[in-house]
Design a protein around this motif. Structure first.
Motif, PDB file in Angstrom:
ATOM      1  N   UNK A 170       0.737  -1.198   0.034  1.00  0.00           N
ATOM      2  CA  UNK A 170      -0.160   0.053  -0.028  1.00  0.00           C
ATOM      3  C   UNK A 170       0.858   1.356  -0.045  1.00  0.00           C
ATOM      4  N   UNK A 171       1.351   1.640  -1.072  1.00  0.00           N
ATOM      5  CA  UNK A 171       2.181   2.511  -1.384  1.00  0.00           C
ATOM      6  C   UNK A 171       1.408   3.833  -2.127  1.00  0.00           C
ATOM      7  N   UNK A 172       0.006   3.579  -2.214  1.00  0.00           N
ATOM      8  CA  UNK A 172      -1.028   4.462  -2.902  1.00  0.00           C
ATOM      9  C   UNK A 172      -0.811   5.930  -2.488  1.00  0.00           C
ATOM     10  N   UNK A 173      -0.601   6.870  -3.430  1.00  0.00           N
ATOM     11  CA  UNK A 173      -0.513   8.376  -2.971  1.00  0.00           C
ATOM     12  C   UNK A 173       0.655   8.873  -2.263  1.00  0.00           C
ATOM     13  N   UNK A 174       1.864   7.945  -2.325  1.00  0.00           N
ATOM     14  CA  UNK A 174       2.953   8.353  -1.583  1.00  0.00           C
ATOM     15  C   UNK A 174       4.025   8.993  -2.581  1.00  0.00           C
ATOM     16  N   UNK A 175       3.740   8.705  -3.822  1.00  0.00           N
ATOM     17  CA  UNK A 175       4.710   9.351  -4.879  1.00  0.00           C
ATOM     18  C   UNK A 175       4.141  10.229  -5.778  1.00  0.00           C
ATOM     19  N   UNK A 176       4.734  10.875  -6.465  1.00  0.00           N
ATOM     20  CA  UNK A 176       4.232  11.967  -7.463  1.00  0.00           C
ATOM     21  C   UNK A 176       3.423  10.854  -8.635  1.00  0.00           C
ATOM     22  N   UNK A 177       2.349  11.301  -9.003  1.00  0.00           N
ATOM     23  CA  UNK A 177       1.737  10.724 -10.045  1.00  0.00           C
ATOM     24  C   UNK A 177       1.287   9.257  -9.738  1.00  0.00           C
ATOM     25  N   UNK A 178       1.320   8.632  -8.251  1.00  0.00           N
ATOM     26  CA  UNK A 178       0.982   7.640  -7.586  1.00  0.00           C
ATOM     27  C   UNK A 178       1.876   6.346  -8.376  1.00  0.00           C
ATOM     28  N   UNK A 179       3.109   6.489  -8.733  1.00  0.00           N
ATOM     29  CA  UNK A 179       3.759   5.875  -9.534  1.00  0.00           C
ATOM     30  C   UNK A 179       4.187   4.531  -8.710  1.00  0.00           C
ATOM     31  N   UNK A 180       3.892   4.401  -7.530  1.00  0.00           N
ATOM     32  CA  UNK A 180       4.080   3.135  -6.742  1.00  0.00           C
ATOM     33  C   UNK A 180       2.813   2.312  -6.447  1.00  0.00           C
ATOM     34  N   UNK A 181       1.629   2.952  -6.815  1.00  0.00           N
ATOM     35  CA  UNK A 181       0.338   2.125  -6.363  1.00  0.00           C
ATOM     36  C   UNK A 181       0.301   0.935  -6.994  1.00  0.00           C
ATOM     37  N   UNK A 182      -0.215  -0.243  -6.219  1.00  0.00           N
ATOM     38  CA  UNK A 182      -0.201  -1.625  -6.868  1.00  0.00           C
ATOM     39  C   UNK A 182      -1.229  -1.617  -7.877  1.00  0.00           C
ATOM     40  N   UNK A 183      -1.011  -2.471  -8.622  1.00  0.00           N
ATOM     41  CA  UNK A 183      -1.913  -2.645  -9.889  1.00  0.00           C
ATOM     42  C   UNK A 183      -2.209  -4.189 -10.226  1.00  0.00           C
TER      43      UNK A 183
END
Lengths: 430, 430
Positions: free
Chosen positions: A367-380
């Motif tokens: 759960x790294x949602x919202x923690x980087x620019x462009x949400x680039x670490x959000x799981x998919x």
């Protein structure tokens, strides 16, 4: 304790391969592998990576050379002596010698078979073809590699403090989740997050946080390496892969209709107690239960992995009642798309009516949602599935049409054979 | 990068003494020490710990043996070769040889003098008596020891993950502060947080976060050891201690009235440029400026350390205008009770009208408010002050009566001599 941020920052991350052991995989893979090794060893199966999130251009994000390096590293792995001792000597679900000497002899000499990798547009085609018990072991490490390399690509350009704060935020988030679950009476939750984890070290951290924060409510992890290293229970039973391949091998519609039960009949012979968990949704939960033989109602529980979980649980409870079973003695394992709110909601709705357990996956370990620019670490949503067996395509219907897969005509045939009508579409987050 | 949580958890924390060097102190202490060494070396001064926060029972929280151990450790410290080289060879405020060979020869052989420690109820009486240039160097390390030992007592019973999450939360908080300051045009901010820091490693982390996050807007740290280790500017000028002791030494009311200017006259001879910073509030800012000689208006700037900072800044601006000086060329250093909101507010109000700089202390290096049960890690108002000089009590009036100190009759005399009337009371947070 590992300082993850520094380890990431060092840029010597090659000392941390994504997958560092043949048992850095889900426990149910090993259980299924043994079952396949015993019952269908000569089946020729193809596994394929499927990125349901087309907006994530994996081939642009991940360098092909690095990907090959990680996959090649996995092919170099073999069972270590300590790992073998753990598998042979440990008690799993209260049972000694869960893995037979014949299976262990075979597993000890195993190296994973070759992979086929090709870039097609912005995606990778990654397939594994070979004997079922061998290729099936690629699923979890392949997913973990893709997910983690995509993360590393994002992290690569971050500064030292940015990284430390990133992990500080992610740790705080996990800890707040743990605190939100603490004290729920009778809670039982396991880590099911290997396949889509942010990284091995991170999963390991999350598991330790769960252990420290939840105590006995944390019942174990699906990850065998972490279970071994941390002296925890390895958790898992079986997956869609079994009925999908059994179904693909069916010679006609009658055999197809029987296939999901044949799988569990084989499983029934091999396992007892808490390993007798039905996964009913491969071709529709409702029809599967309606047509199920009575001995299945005697099984310990059911795992709910698609559709609306509360609806499926109510269906299971009614089914047990109809078959004269006491739901209070039955176990329902929720394992689809869980996060804290959903766990709390299901826990409140079903505690006292059935035994409840949770297999918490991606939102625990990634759960790294919202923690980087462009949400680039959000799981998919990335999966790796058996797509063919002995030259015939596999089909999955699921309780959510967005999770369905297979050629159109075969999907139609399966729907007819299993009597699956209209289904409610639900968003697949991860 | 140090994994602070693990270091704390290891319980081998004795490898991390609270104060690990004679220059683990504020830069202005060394500057003032040199001035005292030159101008008043034979003054006999008493420093005393004053816990303004009576609700914090220091003697219940901190073991006397551990406190003595830390204080004894400080007495064992002497200037290392590298530290001496840094002080002798470095450029401070653009000036080489800020510290004279005579002072350095003396400082190199210095060990801190004995301390007097006694438990009285739930508090400690901790005093340092001796020659002024020696005992004055106790102030900062004594405060840092008390503050950190109190923190360690709280941390001692926390679990490994609780600690990691505690620091994760604190790091996230600091980083969010840094982000809130990033991009403010022309911002200049320094770390002034040594005396009430959570701990040395933590201050060091905060300084690095400021450096990475703010770039050139972060102008340096008051902590000499960190400045040396991290190759940053050491920041600081002078403090209330000088006028307080000069005033106590005054033989009559006339001499008393002159004392605060005598201090700055000595300073004027020794320093130029950015070190010529007036600290006007010891006996009331308004009266001090009104009676100030004209050469003081020529100084570079003013430091505002009590009362309402905006009010004091407006008073200073008007004073410069009245004396024919251009405020735009003057520097105002805010250093009292700062946090992000106050910094942003003062920055918005005064940027463009004067040169503005911020000395950010406790809320940078010890903002653990709300992060533990009972808020047991929240910083509190602890000071260590010169209370007597050559047998006569010192007095401080300040621009906030809650920061005033000294015997009642002497306070009344000082108020009369310095023409201080009604003052607005303001809460002293830290």
């Amino acid at each position: 304790m590992v300082d993850i941020a520094t380890r990431v920052w060092n840029h010597k991350w090659k000392i941390d391969p994504v997958v560092r052991s043949l048992i850095d995989t889900d426990f149910y893979k090993l259980l299924m592998c043994q079952s396949v090794f015993r019952n269908k060893p000569d089946t020729h199966v193809t596994f394929s990576l499927i990125n349901r999130a087309k907006h994530v251009p994996l081939a642009k994000l991940i360098d092909e050379g690095e990907l090959r390096e990680q996959l090649d590293h996995i092919r170099s792995l073999s069972l270590s002596r300590g790992e073998s001792t753990w598998m042979r000597g440990n008690t799993f679900y209260g049972k000694r010698q869960m893995f037979t000497p014949a299976f262990m002899d075979w597993f000890e000499q195993l190296r994973l078979p070759p992979y086929h990798l090709e870039r097609v547009g912005d995606q990778y085609e990654l397939t594994f073809e070979g004997s079922w018990p061998e290729v099936m072991l690629w699923e979890i490490p392949a997913l973990a590699v893709l997910m983690e390399l995509r993360g590393r690509a994002v992290l690569h350009d971050m500064g030292r403090f940015e990284l430390q704060v990133l992990y500080a935020r992610a740790m705080t988030r996990i800890w707040e989740k743990v605190e939100a679950l603490r004290g729920l009476p009778g809670l039982r939750v396991a880590d099911f997050g290997t396949r889509r984890r942010h990284g091995f070290l991170w999963q390991d951290w999350c598991v330790q946080a769960m252990y420290e924060g939840l105590g006995e409510a944390f019942v174990g992890t699906s990850n065998c390496l972490i279970a071994k290293n941390r002296d925890l229970e390895a958790i898992g039973t079986n997956a869609h892969e079994l009925p999908m391949v059994y179904a693909a091998l069916a010679e006609d519609d009658d055999a197809l209709a029987r296939a999901p039960y044949d799988v569990l009949s084989d499983w029934h012979e091999e396992h007892s107690g808490n390993l007798r968990i039905i996964l009913p949704d491969t071709y529709g939960t409702e029809g599967f239960l309606k047509r199920a033989p009575d001995w299945l109602a005697g099984w310990t529980g059911i795992r709910i992995d698609s559709g609306d979980p509360a609806t499926a649980a109510e269906i299971a409870i009614r089914w047990w009642q109809d078959r004269g079973e006491d739901p209070k003695k039955k176990l329902i394992i929720f394992s689809d798309g869980l996060d804290v709110d959903k766990i709390r909601e299901l826990h409140a709705q079903f505690t006292g009516r059935v035994r409840v357990s949770f297999g918490w996956g991606t939102m625990l370990t990634n759960d790294f949602r919202g923690l980087t620019e462009d949400d680039a670490l959000a799981p998919f949503s990335l999966v790796c599935k058996a797509v063919a067996a002995n030259g015939r395509p596999t089909v999955k219907l699921s309780d959510n049409p967005r999770k369905a897969m297979g050629p159109e005509d075969e999907v139609a045939r399966y729907k007819r054979v299993f009597g699956v009508g209209e289904q409610e579409e639900m968003e697949v987050v991860v």
